[in-house]
Design a protein around this motif. Structure first.
Motif, PDB file in Angstrom:
ATOM      1  N   LEU A 149      -4.570  -1.455  -7.117  1.00  0.00           N
ATOM      2  CA  LEU A 149      -5.482  -1.214  -5.994  1.00  0.00           C
ATOM      3  C   LEU A 149      -6.561  -2.289  -5.912  1.00  0.00           C
ATOM      4  O   LEU A 149      -6.974  -2.687  -4.820  1.00  0.00           O
ATOM      5  CB  LEU A 149      -6.108   0.180  -6.134  1.00  0.00           C
ATOM      6  CG  LEU A 149      -5.134   1.328  -5.850  1.00  0.00           C
ATOM      7  CD1 LEU A 149      -5.648   2.635  -6.435  1.00  0.00           C
ATOM      8  CD2 LEU A 149      -4.896   1.481  -4.343  1.00  0.00           C
TER       9      LEU A 149
ATOM     10  N   TYR B 222       0.830  -1.204   0.000  1.00  0.00           N
ATOM     11  CA  TYR B 222       0.000   0.000   0.000  1.00  0.00           C
ATOM     12  C   TYR B 222       0.866   1.255   0.000  1.00  0.00           C
ATOM     13  O   TYR B 222       0.638   2.196  -0.758  1.00  0.00           O
ATOM     14  CB  TYR B 222      -0.926  -0.028   1.217  1.00  0.00           C
ATOM     15  CG  TYR B 222      -1.963   1.044   1.178  1.00  0.00           C
ATOM     16  CD1 TYR B 222      -3.025   0.963   0.274  1.00  0.00           C
ATOM     17  CD2 TYR B 222      -1.879   2.159   2.001  1.00  0.00           C
ATOM     18  CE1 TYR B 222      -3.973   1.969   0.212  1.00  0.00           C
ATOM     19  CE2 TYR B 222      -2.818   3.163   1.941  1.00  0.00           C
ATOM     20  CZ  TYR B 222      -3.877   3.057   1.043  1.00  0.00           C
ATOM     21  OH  TYR B 222      -4.797   4.051   0.971  1.00  0.00           O
TER      22      TYR B 222
ATOM     23  N   VAL C 141      -4.709   7.286  -7.444  1.00  0.00           N
ATOM     24  CA  VAL C 141      -4.517   6.712  -6.105  1.00  0.00           C
ATOM     25  C   VAL C 141      -5.524   7.325  -5.115  1.00  0.00           C
ATOM     26  O   VAL C 141      -6.063   6.636  -4.249  1.00  0.00           O
ATOM     27  CB  VAL C 141      -3.050   6.910  -5.658  1.00  0.00           C
ATOM     28  CG1 VAL C 141      -2.872   6.541  -4.203  1.00  0.00           C
ATOM     29  CG2 VAL C 141      -2.113   6.082  -6.541  1.00  0.00           C
TER      30      VAL C 141
ATOM     31  N   GLU D 103      -9.016   5.785  -4.826  1.00  0.00           N
ATOM     32  CA  GLU D 103      -8.960   4.409  -4.350  1.00  0.00           C
ATOM     33  C   GLU D 103     -10.325   3.813  -3.961  1.00  0.00           C
ATOM     34  O   GLU D 103     -10.632   2.674  -4.326  1.00  0.00           O
ATOM     35  CB  GLU D 103      -8.037   4.394  -3.123  1.00  0.00           C
ATOM     36  CG  GLU D 103      -7.949   3.079  -2.457  1.00  0.00           C
ATOM     37  CD  GLU D 103      -7.062   3.155  -1.212  1.00  0.00           C
ATOM     38  OE1 GLU D 103      -6.520   4.235  -0.901  1.00  0.00           O
ATOM     39  OE2 GLU D 103      -6.925   2.108  -0.582  1.00  0.00           O
TER      40      GLU D 103
END
Ligand code: G6P
Length: 367
Positions: free
Chosen positions: A341, A13, A208, A211
């Motif tokens: 992700l 992560y 990102v 997410e």
């Protein structure tokens, strides 16, 4: 140790989050806006050398191999030099033909993968010119190559590669520019690509940050026993890497196909229990990709499209995750990010050891 985790739950992560800054480091000092070209002194290749290559052969394993496939397409697109990627693990065992006018590129995060290192030695023994796209400074592969580009991604701890892979793809884009600009690639096209490379860090940050919108789809994927990842041409290596990431950490069977090949076999497997992740960039294949998704839906298959906001889905009702557009040649870089992700969140739901998946090592340094 936990300190390095900097408050994050998992290295994977953390490494996904770090990508914008890693990209900044990758391009820093290597782009020339005025002449629309990359400056890659570390390759140790003169313009004359660059002009002399008739072919490019990229060698790597695992995700590095898929990054190589993304790179081969970029090189063909931008430089119009025939390029392909091959698993170094196969190359080394098949008595490959080594040609003096081929540029060999070894790609490896660790720089220690035995299969890739052996392939480099084999190329060199037979007189080939090999450059490296490697993350770890001073590693075996970096030292063995005639020149190269470091990825500057920083230490990558999670077994599933994320930030290194993204920087590999950018490295290939810069090599493609260098090869293209001593051939037919125009100044304007070079500038277009340079500007797009500079825009990548912010675009990756935006993906990102979105997410939660990709995590919504992780449950369906985690619950499936098997999944398809489909894409075509530039989208196909993206699909391959998406499937690789997914199987590495979720332990679910995930298989990548060219969208165009679905009707030649795999369509037989589609039913309500086999979801498909489709890579659908805004390009001239979008209509064909939409038709393929229609066929999947008609067989009760669930589809998640990774796409751009200007693709017209008409009345095709499938969930979408939209990524920002780059230039078409560079779109694969951004299309891979949501797949990281997706795999991460599926593995989280399943409760797996995300950073150290069973049966895998970060780098395979033995036979
Ligand atoms: C191992 C890892 C993969 C990785 C591959 C190549 O198999 O499990 O995630 O992509 O090695 O590693 P490299 O360090 O050469 O990029």
């Amino acid at each position: 140790d936990d300190l390095d985790l900097g408050g994050y739950r998992h290295y994977m992560y953390k490494e996904i989050q770090e990508q914008p800054e890693c990209l900044e480091r990758m391009i820093r000092g290597r782009l020339d806006d005025r002449f629309g070209v990359s400056r890659l002194d570390g390759l140790n290749l003169t313009p004359r050398d660059l002009r002399g290559f008739a072919r490019v052969k990229i060698l790597g394993c695992g995700s590095a191999y898929y990054a190589g496939q993304i790179g081969a397409t970029m090189i063909e697109d931008l430089a119009r030099v025939p390029a392909d990627a091959e698993a170094a693990s196969e190359f080394r065992y098949r008595n490959p033909i080594i040609e003096a006018d081929t540029l060999y590129i070894a790609v490896s995060q660790s720089g220690e993968t035995a299969d890739t290192a052996f392939a480099v030695e084999e190329v060199k023994r037979k007189g080939g010119r090999v450059v490296g796209l490697v993350n770890v400074v001073g590693s075996t592969i970096a030292r063995a190559c005639d020149g190269g580009l470091y990825l500057h991604a920083g230490p990558e701890i999670a077994v599933a590669s994320t930030k290194a892979l993204t920087n590999m793809a950018v490295g290939f884009a810069m090599i493609a520019l260098a090869l293209g600009r001593v051939r037919d690639l125009s100044n304007a096209d070079g500038q277009r690509i340079v500007a797009a490379l500079r825009a990548l860090p912010k675009q990756v940050a935006a993906i990102v940050e979105a997410e939660a919108r990709i995590a919504e789809h992780a449950k369906i994927c985690a619950d499936a026993r098997s999944l398809f990842f489909i894409g075509r041409v530039r989208g196909f290596p993206v699909a391959r890497e998406g499937a690789q990431k997914f199987k590495e950490i979720s332990y679910r069977h995930a298989e990548a196909y060219q969208t165009s090949e679905l009707k030649h076999g795999p369509l037989a497997l589609i039913d309500e229990e086999l979801p498909t992740v489709a890579i659908v960039p805004s390009d001239d294949l979008a209509d064909r990709n939409l038709a393929a998704m229609q066929q999947i839906k008609a067989r009760k298959g669930q589809v998640l499209a990774i796409t751009h906001d200007d693709v017209d889905f008409g009345d095709l009702d499938v969930p979408r995750f939209v990524v920002p557009r780059s230039e078409p040649e560079l779109d694969p870089i951004l299309l891979t990010i949501p797949l990281q992700l997706l795999a991460y969140h599926a593995a989280l739901i399943l409760g797996h050891d995300i950073d150290k998946p069973r049966n895998l090592a970060k780098s395979v340094t033995v036979e």
